[in-house]
Motif scaffolding. Sequence first.
Motif, mmCIF file in Angstrom:
data_model
loop_
_atom_site.group_PDB
_atom_site.id
_atom_site.type_symbol
_atom_site.label_atom_id
_atom_site.label_comp_id
_atom_site.label_asym_id
_atom_site.label_seq_id
_atom_site.Cartn_x
_atom_site.Cartn_y
_atom_site.Cartn_z
ATOM 1 N N CYS A 93 0.852 -1.192 0.000
ATOM 2 C CA CYS A 93 0.000 0.000 0.000
ATOM 3 C C CYS A 93 0.885 1.237 0.000
ATOM 4 C CB CYS A 93 -0.919 0.012 1.217
ATOM 5 S SG CYS A 93 -2.216 1.294 1.149
ATOM 6 N N ASP A 94 0.621 2.146 -0.920
ATOM 7 C CA ASP A 94 1.336 3.414 -1.015
ATOM 8 C C ASP A 94 0.525 4.468 -0.275
ATOM 9 O OD1 ASP A 94 2.635 5.745 -1.715
ATOM 10 O OD2 ASP A 94 2.031 5.671 -3.833
ATOM 11 N N ASP A 95 1.083 5.013 0.802
ATOM 12 C CA ASP A 95 0.332 6.004 1.585
ATOM 13 C C ASP A 95 0.532 7.431 1.080
ATOM 14 O OD1 ASP A 95 2.799 6.858 2.567
ATOM 15 O OD2 ASP A 95 2.536 5.967 4.535
ATOM 16 N N GLY A 96 1.313 7.608 0.015
ATOM 17 C CA GLY A 96 1.494 8.923 -0.572
ATOM 18 C C GLY A 96 2.265 9.905 0.281
ATOM 19 N N GLY A 97 2.832 9.433 1.392
ATOM 20 C CA GLY A 97 3.598 10.321 2.255
ATOM 21 C C GLY A 97 2.756 11.206 3.143
#
Length: 430
Positions: A93-97
């Motif tokens: 999962c990429d939390d986008g920072g």
Amino acid sequence: MRRRSRAAEAVAAGLLLVLSAACGSRLPERDFEQGGHSTGAPREPVRVGVITSATSPVGGAAFTGPRDGAQAWFRDLDAHGGIGGRPVEVHTCDDGGSGVGNNECVRKLVDEQKVVALVATTSLEYAGASHVSHARVPDIGGQPVGAAYDTYPHLYGIYGSLAPRDGTPGWGGKLYGGTEVYRFFKREKGARTAAVVSYNQSASAAYASLVTRGLQTEGYKVITEQVDFALPNFRAVAADLKDQHVDLVFDAIDSHGNAQLCKAMDEVGAHVVAKVTNVQNWTSTVAADYKDAPHCRNALWATGSSRNYEDVNHPAVRAFREATKGLKTHSQWQLEGWAAARWFTDAAKSCVARGDGITRACVDGFMNSGRPYTAGGLLLPVSFERLPQPPKTRRTCLSVARWRDGTGWVTQAGDMTTNCFVLPQLSYLP
């Protein structure tokens, strides 16, 4: 308590965002049991989650190394039969920072996908850490970009912790660490004068202050250099470094700024004993990143708590490199992600051996056993204790490498397990 070198890097990783421009309901443990007596399906995949700030404002490649290393381990593991005959199903999962994105990833993986553990978490803003802890999900081998791994139970950072982890960072809001990096260069290279370069940004200045304090504790003469973030005059800084006869250069600036600083140092002839960087920049892309600064490039040193990914004579490193030979680049963070995945695997295999089933509780019990862990020699011994008071001194070891054109990162000072110091511990605010 994390080592001071790692603590400083956590601050540095956090400041990259500045420089680049809740808890849910607790579900019963039985809802997340995998294997053993809970499923009766020996071939059911073991589900793990990997959260990464892959598309953060810092840039796409800044945080993906641990994820890539972990995925490589699990691919290789499945090719050799998985865990007790069960494949590992990796949910990324990429939390986008962002904190919002991180909370979304945590809920998706913990509540919806019902992963048995998180592995190699690398998040710019780990806002969902309290949710993970309340759900009693073991988070194994994450990078301590913030203070979460010194704050919450069930979270096990890649470098360990001695803090109580009772919901408050460290001890009463303070973390502690040593000065081994600065002691090393004083002992090995006779360094006495160090410069710390920062931007006129609050996060950058705070990190520079932390480094300055450590250097001064070790008796260095410290030259502080601050540049404007919007219009940095690195040539003026480089000229002053030359005039001040600086031995070492530390920085609180981003990767692009570092490359520009090195270029300016080469242009004015500011040659130093070492331009010191951290584990995040310990990568095979140095030649390209510093293409305009050949002298400074070959003065780059990196320090860390894991074995140099170039040390292929070591069997554990050799296995990592063999399994990742298809990757375009290699990095120390990839190796640490690989080690984190191996850590989870060893925990899960211990559950299978006992006949308990691969559950969150069983994996957490392995992680919380108090036994030091090295991932087959990839890591300096990592342990987790809950000391009521911070230790006044601590024995800390250090992995050190230097960049050499045509060779890559060359290990310095012998084996990392013998490059050690007993140092007083200094407090700092996370």
